[in-house]
Design a protein around this motif. Structure first.
Motif, PDB file in Angstrom:
ATOM      1  N   SER A  63       0.823  -1.211   0.000  1.00  0.00           N
ATOM      2  CA  SER A  63       0.000   0.000   0.000  1.00  0.00           C
ATOM      3  C   SER A  63       0.857   1.261   0.000  1.00  0.00           C
ATOM      4  CB  SER A  63      -0.921   0.009   1.222  1.00  0.00           C
ATOM      5  OG  SER A  63      -1.558   1.260   1.359  1.00  0.00           O
ATOM      6  N   ARG A  64       0.533   2.173  -0.897  1.00  0.00           N
ATOM      7  CA  ARG A  64       1.222   3.458  -0.940  1.00  0.00           C
ATOM      8  C   ARG A  64       1.060   4.220   0.374  1.00  0.00           C
ATOM      9  NH1 ARG A  64       2.576   7.619  -4.727  1.00  0.00           N
ATOM     10  NH2 ARG A  64       2.098   6.251  -6.472  1.00  0.00           N
ATOM     11  N   ALA A  98      15.871   7.745  -4.737  1.00  0.00           N
ATOM     12  CA  ALA A  98      16.725   8.851  -4.297  1.00  0.00           C
ATOM     13  C   ALA A  98      15.976  10.180  -4.315  1.00  0.00           C
ATOM     14  CB  ALA A  98      17.969   8.928  -5.177  1.00  0.00           C
ATOM     15  N   ALA A  99      15.231  10.427  -5.384  1.00  0.00           N
ATOM     16  CA  ALA A  99      14.518  11.700  -5.500  1.00  0.00           C
ATOM     17  C   ALA A  99      13.061  11.596  -5.066  1.00  0.00           C
ATOM     18  CB  ALA A  99      14.587  12.205  -6.946  1.00  0.00           C
ATOM     19  N   ASN A 100      12.503  10.386  -5.150  1.00  0.00           N
ATOM     20  CA  ASN A 100      11.088  10.191  -4.837  1.00  0.00           C
ATOM     21  C   ASN A 100      10.926   8.943  -3.977  1.00  0.00           C
ATOM     22  OD1 ASN A 100       8.326   9.886  -4.735  1.00  0.00           O
ATOM     23  ND2 ASN A 100       8.104   9.320  -6.900  1.00  0.00           N
ATOM     24  N   PRO A 101      10.694   9.086  -2.667  1.00  0.00           N
ATOM     25  CA  PRO A 101      10.564   7.917  -1.790  1.00  0.00           C
ATOM     26  C   PRO A 101       9.405   6.996  -2.164  1.00  0.00           C
ATOM     27  CG  PRO A 101      10.885   9.924  -0.510  1.00  0.00           C
ATOM     28  CD  PRO A 101      10.635  10.349  -1.917  1.00  0.00           C
ATOM     29  N   LEU A 102       8.440   7.495  -2.943  1.00  0.00           N
ATOM     30  CA  LEU A 102       7.285   6.683  -3.341  1.00  0.00           C
ATOM     31  C   LEU A 102       7.419   6.164  -4.768  1.00  0.00           C
ATOM     32  CD1 LEU A 102       4.427   8.858  -1.799  1.00  0.00           C
ATOM     33  CD2 LEU A 102       5.429   6.766  -0.864  1.00  0.00           C
ATOM     34  N   ALA A 103       8.623   6.193  -5.317  1.00  0.00           N
ATOM     35  CA  ALA A 103       8.822   5.796  -6.713  1.00  0.00           C
ATOM     36  C   ALA A 103       8.396   4.354  -6.965  1.00  0.00           C
ATOM     37  CB  ALA A 103      10.284   5.992  -7.108  1.00  0.00           C
ATOM     38  N   LEU A 104       8.587   3.475  -5.984  1.00  0.00           N
ATOM     39  CA  LEU A 104       8.200   2.076  -6.183  1.00  0.00           C
ATOM     40  C   LEU A 104       6.694   1.961  -6.399  1.00  0.00           C
ATOM     41  CD1 LEU A 104       9.107  -0.936  -6.139  1.00  0.00           C
ATOM     42  CD2 LEU A 104       8.465  -0.946  -3.735  1.00  0.00           C
ATOM     43  N   TYR A 105       5.920   2.752  -5.677  1.00  0.00           N
ATOM     44  CA  TYR A 105       4.465   2.673  -5.808  1.00  0.00           C
ATOM     45  C   TYR A 105       4.002   3.277  -7.129  1.00  0.00           C
ATOM     46  CZ  TYR A 105       4.943   1.256  -1.021  1.00  0.00           C
ATOM     47  OH  TYR A 105       5.318   0.575   0.112  1.00  0.00           O
ATOM     48  N   ASP A 106       4.716   4.273  -7.622  1.00  0.00           N
ATOM     49  CA  ASP A 106       4.424   4.776  -8.965  1.00  0.00           C
ATOM     50  C   ASP A 106       4.636   3.670  -9.993  1.00  0.00           C
ATOM     51  OD1 ASP A 106       3.937   7.228  -7.825  1.00  0.00           O
ATOM     52  OD2 ASP A 106       5.897   8.072  -8.346  1.00  0.00           O
ATOM     53  N   LEU A 107       5.715   2.902  -9.813  1.00  0.00           N
ATOM     54  CA  LEU A 107       6.008   1.801 -10.731  1.00  0.00           C
ATOM     55  C   LEU A 107       4.927   0.726 -10.659  1.00  0.00           C
ATOM     56  CD1 LEU A 107       7.903   0.260 -12.664  1.00  0.00           C
ATOM     57  CD2 LEU A 107       9.143  -0.560 -10.645  1.00  0.00           C
ATOM     58  N   LEU A 108       4.508   0.361  -9.445  1.00  0.00           N
ATOM     59  CA  LEU A 108       3.475  -0.666  -9.294  1.00  0.00           C
ATOM     60  C   LEU A 108       2.167  -0.230  -9.948  1.00  0.00           C
ATOM     61  CD1 LEU A 108       4.081  -1.821  -5.596  1.00  0.00           C
ATOM     62  CD2 LEU A 108       4.490  -3.153  -7.666  1.00  0.00           C
TER      63      LEU A 108
END
Length: 393
Positions: free
Chosen positions: A275-276, A315-325
């Motif tokens: 969950s984001r 590095a620049a976006n701590p939520l980048a993984l959730y954007d990818l998902l």
């Protein structure tokens, strides 16, 4: 940053007065003028060092390597933990010892002084330091909260059980010994079965040769009666985990058998990390500044063995993984069909008041594997996992 041992570096780091004591303790270089040698410039000492016999240098180099490893914050903490246990009957003695260490200018002074003046503390402290550096512990929760049987007969039973299992299953382990240490409310059992015979390529008295020997390998158990948990470290086949836990339960906890591990006891619940909006819980005084999920492995609930791993640059976006998902889910339905079975978490934290924040990355895998060590940083992050509901309390 990794620390690398070398004799020149060690001689530069240790004050001359303590270097002199190291050599005099071996009856060596008694006429060498350590006072005339400039601090941190050991060129003359290195010349004298090279004239010593190989056997002498080998013995002292092994000691210096161990002292070098302990000359750090983690080593100092291990020394204090061992001292606190050994001096438990005399709190004033422990306080005086701790104050003495604190008054020294650096970790090399602390490590060398304890090595020379408190050899009764050294072995236990070195083992604690070693345990603190071991990654990938497995946790077994839900055990009866009984005191460990620590008498010699029980330790012999543990050694015999482990040695027999390895000898019958893997053809090694003919000999085995157990060392026991107490640290706060935890019992540490260091087990050393005999490994397969090996040949090492060595220089002995200037001659190049092969020498057969029988090394030991290592298993470490940490029993917490207060929590009813057994932490276990063995870098070997996964099939050995449960038998070795069972042997410990019978020999040390005096259980008839290892209680079955129910589903809710399988330690890590990683699905909330999908969950984001998931929030890690930690206290402001723990030094943790930011936590981000860097990688997730999803395993199929429908077809065993199928998995997908997602990794993002945070590095620049701590939520980048959730954007990818979310981007992937536009093409592949992920909800309801996949469990999170592994996560890599990145934590920005203050580890020392006089140093900038550092990034600590660790991995947790379902059901019960974690790469965190049992040092001060690892214990803080394990507490965060408990507070966040990832690891059951």
């Amino acid at each position: 940053m990794a620390r690398h041992f070398s004799i020149p570096s060690f001689f530069r780091q240790v004050p001359n007065a303590l270097l002199r004591r190291c050599f005099v303790a071996h009856g060596l270089l008694v006429d060498f003028d350590f006072e005339a040698m400039p601090e941190t410039r050991p060129n003359k000492l290195l010349e004298a060092w090279r004239t010593l016999p190989d056997a002498v240098r080998n013995e002292m180099e092994a000691e210096f390597t161990e002292v070098f490893d302990m000359a750090c914050e983690k080593g100092a903490r291990a020394i204090l933990d061992e001292a606190q246990w050994q001096m438990r009957a005399s709190p004033d003695s422990y306080k005086a010892f701790a104050d003495k260490l604190a008054s020294m200018p650096g970790h090399f002074e602390r490590a060398v002084s304890v090595f020379l003046d408190h050899r009764d503390l050294w072995r236990g402290a070195a083992l604690f330091y070693h345990a603190d550096t071991l990654p990938y512990w497995r946790k077994r929760p839900g055990l009866p909260r009984v005191s460990a049987a620590i008498e010699c007969d029980s330790r012999r039973e543990l050694a015999l059980g482990i040695g027999t299992w390895f000898h019958e299953v893997e053809g090694r382990g003919r000999s085995c010994m157990v060392e026991l240490l107490r640290r706060d409310d935890r019992d540490y059992f260091f087990v050393y079965p005999e490994d397969y015979s090996q040949q090492s390529i060595e220089w002995v008295d200037g001659q190049f040769s092969r020498r057969p020997h029988n090394p030991a390998f290592e298993i470490v158990y940490v029993w917490s009666q207060h929590e009813g948990t057994l932490d276990f470290n063995h870098r070997g086949a996964r099939k050995a985990v449960e038998p070795l836990q069972r042997i410990f339960a019978r020999a040390i906890l005096k259980l008839d058998d290892l209680p079955p591990e129910t589903k809710h006891q399988r330690v890590y619940d990683l699905n909330p990390l999908r969950s984001r909006g998931f929030q890690f819980v930690y206290t402001p005084d723990g030094g943790i500044l930011r936590v981000a999920v860097r990688k997730l492995r999803l395993s199929s609930r429908i077809r065993s063995g199928d998995s997908m791993t997602f990794e993002a640059d945070i590095a620049a976006n701590p939520l980048a993984l959730y954007d990818l998902l979310e981007e992937v889910e536009r093409s592949i339905p992920l909800t309801g069909q996949w469990n999170v079975t592994q996560a890599e978490i990145s934590v920005l934290m203050l580890t020392a008041s006089d140093k900038p924040p550092k990034t600590v990355t660790f991995q947790i895998s379902w059901p019960n594997s974690c790469s965190l060590k049992y040092d001060a940083i690892g214990l803080k992050l394990r507490a965060m996992l408990k507070a966040s509901g990832i690891e059951p309390r």
